[in-house]
Design a protein around this motif. Sequence first.
Motif, mmCIF file in Angstrom:
data_model
loop_
_atom_site.group_PDB
_atom_site.id
_atom_site.type_symbol
_atom_site.label_atom_id
_atom_site.label_comp_id
_atom_site.label_asym_id
_atom_site.label_seq_id
_atom_site.Cartn_x
_atom_site.Cartn_y
_atom_site.Cartn_z
ATOM 1 N N ASP A 418 -15.666 -19.746 13.157
ATOM 2 C CA ASP A 418 -14.543 -20.477 12.559
ATOM 3 C C ASP A 418 -13.283 -19.614 12.613
ATOM 4 O O ASP A 418 -13.282 -18.465 12.152
ATOM 5 N N HIS A 421 -7.717 -18.577 8.843
ATOM 6 C CA HIS A 421 -6.374 -19.008 8.386
ATOM 7 C C HIS A 421 -5.683 -19.872 9.430
ATOM 8 O O HIS A 421 -4.512 -19.673 9.750
ATOM 9 N N PHE A 422 -6.403 -20.823 9.950
ATOM 10 C CA PHE A 422 -5.850 -21.590 11.062
ATOM 11 C C PHE A 422 -4.767 -22.562 10.585
ATOM 12 O O PHE A 422 -3.883 -22.941 11.356
ATOM 13 N N LYS A 423 -4.866 -22.940 9.337
ATOM 14 C CA LYS A 423 -3.833 -23.832 8.786
ATOM 15 C C LYS A 423 -2.465 -23.147 8.885
ATOM 16 O O LYS A 423 -1.479 -23.754 9.288
ATOM 17 N N ASN A 426 -0.979 -23.235 12.401
ATOM 18 C CA ASN A 426 -0.312 -24.517 12.674
ATOM 19 C C ASN A 426 1.003 -24.621 11.922
ATOM 20 O O ASN A 426 2.025 -25.019 12.489
ATOM 21 N N ASP A 435 -3.218 -25.454 19.316
ATOM 22 C CA ASP A 435 -4.113 -25.963 20.375
ATOM 23 C C ASP A 435 -4.389 -24.887 21.434
ATOM 24 O O ASP A 435 -5.512 -24.741 21.913
ATOM 25 N N ARG A 457 -17.763 -27.348 20.552
ATOM 26 C CA ARG A 457 -16.728 -27.421 19.502
ATOM 27 C C ARG A 457 -17.291 -28.374 18.470
ATOM 28 O O ARG A 457 -17.478 -29.565 18.728
ATOM 29 N N GLY A 460 -12.605 -29.519 14.703
ATOM 30 C CA GLY A 460 -11.374 -28.745 14.472
ATOM 31 C C GLY A 460 -11.396 -27.350 15.066
ATOM 32 O O GLY A 460 -11.470 -27.180 16.270
ATOM 33 N N LYS A 530 -16.408 -15.237 5.303
ATOM 34 C CA LYS A 530 -15.043 -15.609 4.889
ATOM 35 C C LYS A 530 -14.695 -14.891 3.575
ATOM 36 O O LYS A 530 -13.572 -14.458 3.363
ATOM 37 N N ARG A 534 -13.267 -11.949 6.298
ATOM 38 C CA ARG A 534 -13.104 -12.610 7.618
ATOM 39 C C ARG A 534 -13.204 -11.607 8.779
ATOM 40 O O ARG A 534 -13.731 -10.527 8.595
HETATM 41 N N1 LIG Z 1 -3.731 -27.205 16.400
HETATM 42 C C1 LIG Z 1 -4.852 -27.753 15.982
HETATM 43 N N2 LIG Z 1 -5.226 -27.605 14.700
HETATM 44 C C2 LIG Z 1 -6.389 -28.152 14.280
HETATM 45 C C3 LIG Z 1 -7.214 -28.870 15.168
HETATM 46 N N3 LIG Z 1 -8.297 -29.275 14.466
HETATM 47 C C4 LIG Z 1 -8.154 -28.835 13.196
HETATM 48 N N4 LIG Z 1 -6.994 -28.137 13.075
HETATM 49 C C5 LIG Z 1 -6.428 -27.525 11.895
HETATM 50 O O1 LIG Z 1 -7.195 -26.408 11.485
HETATM 51 C C6 LIG Z 1 -6.866 -26.156 10.108
HETATM 52 C C7 LIG Z 1 -8.132 -25.748 9.373
HETATM 53 O O2 LIG Z 1 -7.734 -25.336 8.116
HETATM 54 P P1 LIG Z 1 -8.714 -24.977 6.915
HETATM 55 O O3 LIG Z 1 -9.998 -25.756 7.065
HETATM 56 O O4 LIG Z 1 -7.972 -25.119 5.664
HETATM 57 O O5 LIG Z 1 -9.130 -23.495 7.160
HETATM 58 P P2 LIG Z 1 -8.311 -22.198 7.580
HETATM 59 O O6 LIG Z 1 -6.858 -22.356 7.324
HETATM 60 O O7 LIG Z 1 -8.690 -21.850 8.973
HETATM 61 O O8 LIG Z 1 -8.863 -21.121 6.564
HETATM 62 P P3 LIG Z 1 -10.245 -20.338 6.606
HETATM 63 O O9 LIG Z 1 -11.230 -21.142 7.429
HETATM 64 O O10 LIG Z 1 -10.664 -20.217 5.204
HETATM 65 O O11 LIG Z 1 -9.967 -19.018 7.231
HETATM 66 C C8 LIG Z 1 -6.245 -27.446 9.567
HETATM 67 O O12 LIG Z 1 -4.877 -27.214 9.342
HETATM 68 C C9 LIG Z 1 -6.405 -28.433 10.688
HETATM 69 O O13 LIG Z 1 -5.331 -29.353 10.785
HETATM 70 C C10 LIG Z 1 -6.782 -29.034 16.507
HETATM 71 O O14 LIG Z 1 -7.435 -29.643 17.363
HETATM 72 N N5 LIG Z 1 -5.605 -28.457 16.871
#
Ligand SMILES: Nc1nc2c(ncn2[C@@H]2O[C@H](COP(=O)(O)OP(=O)(O)OP(=O)(O)O)[C@@H](O)[C@H]2O)c(=O)[nH]1
Length: 546
Positions: A418, A421-423, A426, A435, A457, A460, A530, A534
């Motif tokens: 995973d 902090h992917f949020k 973005n 992406d 995959r 997300g 996590k 992480r």
């Molecule tokens: N760019 C992009 N973002 C995606 C995609 N699928 C999911 N996301 C984003 O991935 C993010 C996942 O966020 P969270 O589940 O809150 O987790 P996180 O911010 O990675 O935090 P942790 O997992 O705790 O480290 C969300 O903002 C989704 O919108 C995609 O196909 N493309």
Amino acid sequence: MAPETTAIENRLLLLKIRFAEKTTTQLTALLAALASKQGARVTATEVEDLYQLLHRLSGSAGTFGYHQLGQQAMLLADTIKPTTHATTPTTTPIVDADFLYSLQQLLLLLQQNDTPSAPEVTHPQAAIKNKTQILIIGQELSQLVTALTPYGFTINHCEQPITNCNQCWHYADIIIAPAHQLTTTVAWNNTQAQQHQQQAADILCIGTQDTFSARYALASKGAKGLFTLPVDIAKLAERIEQIGQERRTAYTSKILLLDDDQELAEHYRLVLTAAGKDVKVMHSPEHLLTVLSEFSPDIVLLDVHIPPYSGITLARMIRFEPKWLSLPIVYLSSEQDRDQQIMALAQGADDFITKPISDQQLVNSVHALCYRARTLAKLLSCDSLTGLLNHSHIKQALDHEYARIQRYGHSTTIAILDLDHFKQVNDQHGHAAGDLVIKAFAHLLKQRLRYTDHIGRYGGEEFVAVLPNCDLTQAQPMFNAVCRHFSRLSFHGRKGEFNVTVSIGLAQLNHFPLAEHALKAADQALYQRKHQGRNGVTCFTPKDAN
Ligand SMILES: Nc1nc2c(ncn2[C@@H]2O[C@H](COP(=O)(O)OP(=O)(O)OP(=O)(O)O)[C@@H](O)[C@H]2O)c(=O)[nH]1
């Protein structure tokens, strides 16, 4: 010549000798039986047997180098063909001196070729490498070496212009060259490939101009892609990965061949194996459905006549199972009549390979058919952003591997990965940059894991990998390296350059009574990771279950 090539050629020669001996015995026995009936009618069964032998020879003799024999056998088979399905002996032909003479000529044609030479293996074993091999040309592209290294490609760098540079030859899937050096690179690539008996590399160009005419000029010289400076490394890595995947697909296709002619089937097997294909041969179809399930071929090559069975009926029977509806079935047949071929195709197969076929034609046709089959299968099973298996197919792969470990008892690891902090990624750099990160991570995984591993995959920014024949002690350092390399990749977003990390949870599939439990355990390990900060790997241990 490579020792393995000589060994294959020797085995092909032995098959040729066996074919000649067997055919001589069959023709001699037939001549003796028919000579005793001269002037009389033969029975319908005798005509059928005779027709089957001649028909088989017309399809197989050419493969063993007896081209004239094959052509004569075809002509003779045609003279008795109209009566082969007669039920009354009165409609069968009379054995006359002309017919016996023609059969004797077949024997003579066999004997005339009594100093057999080894058939040539037309496609030497290609180097089947898990990692895509790259050759980067020119000092001006040295930065690409550093930027592409974390993706796990095997990279060689030739700083000099490539002309007359023999020392620089290493097997490469892809050459990356400055656009202005394309002509010399293409010439060098072709010469080297011929000299080393390998497939020529695909060439990607790095240039300064991205106009229609610049692209057209490069395409006409044989380039496979153009990237302009400053190079978008994630996009370049994606293209490299695609080309590598195409080339691996071509060489690792699985073929199930069902043909009752043992020498011919073995000949095809050797030729296709030498070209890197994974071939399974069956001489009779009784266990066909079990073998299909276990071997899971990309295509089935099916002889049309497998007495007492009909290949056409077998093709229809395979389609009873919904899971084999999209499996490409290709008839291998000496049938030259196009109407008959079309009628046979209407019964559930997808294509026709007409015997006799040269070794090179066989390899090329199978290559093209497998590529088409794999591409279609990929479209159905893969996630469109990353090219990895989609959610349902990675779950299927997990179930399949679980079934296999029940049977063979080997260790298999499951990983959930995973992005961290992917949020924020973005939010700060935009969805498009996000992406690209997801794609880059997918390419890194494909390069770092083995070809036999399954990567999907899951949703997300979450991925699942299943690694057969790999326990936790082997998987953990490998995934630690994935974390390390991923954290070193640089991305460009709205707010400048940034890096991303990944957290990974591992569990060993064979420690659990159900695949689903192992998946939950890996997820639990990921959750711990996590919380442990992480950017790293955590393995599930039994005490975690409490
Ligand atoms: N760019 C992009 N973002 C995606 C995609 N699928 C999911 N996301 C984003 O991935 C993010 C996942 O966020 P969270 O589940 O809150 O987790 P996180 O911010 O990675 O935090 P942790 O997992 O705790 O480290 C969300 O903002 C989704 O919108 C995609 O196909 N493309």
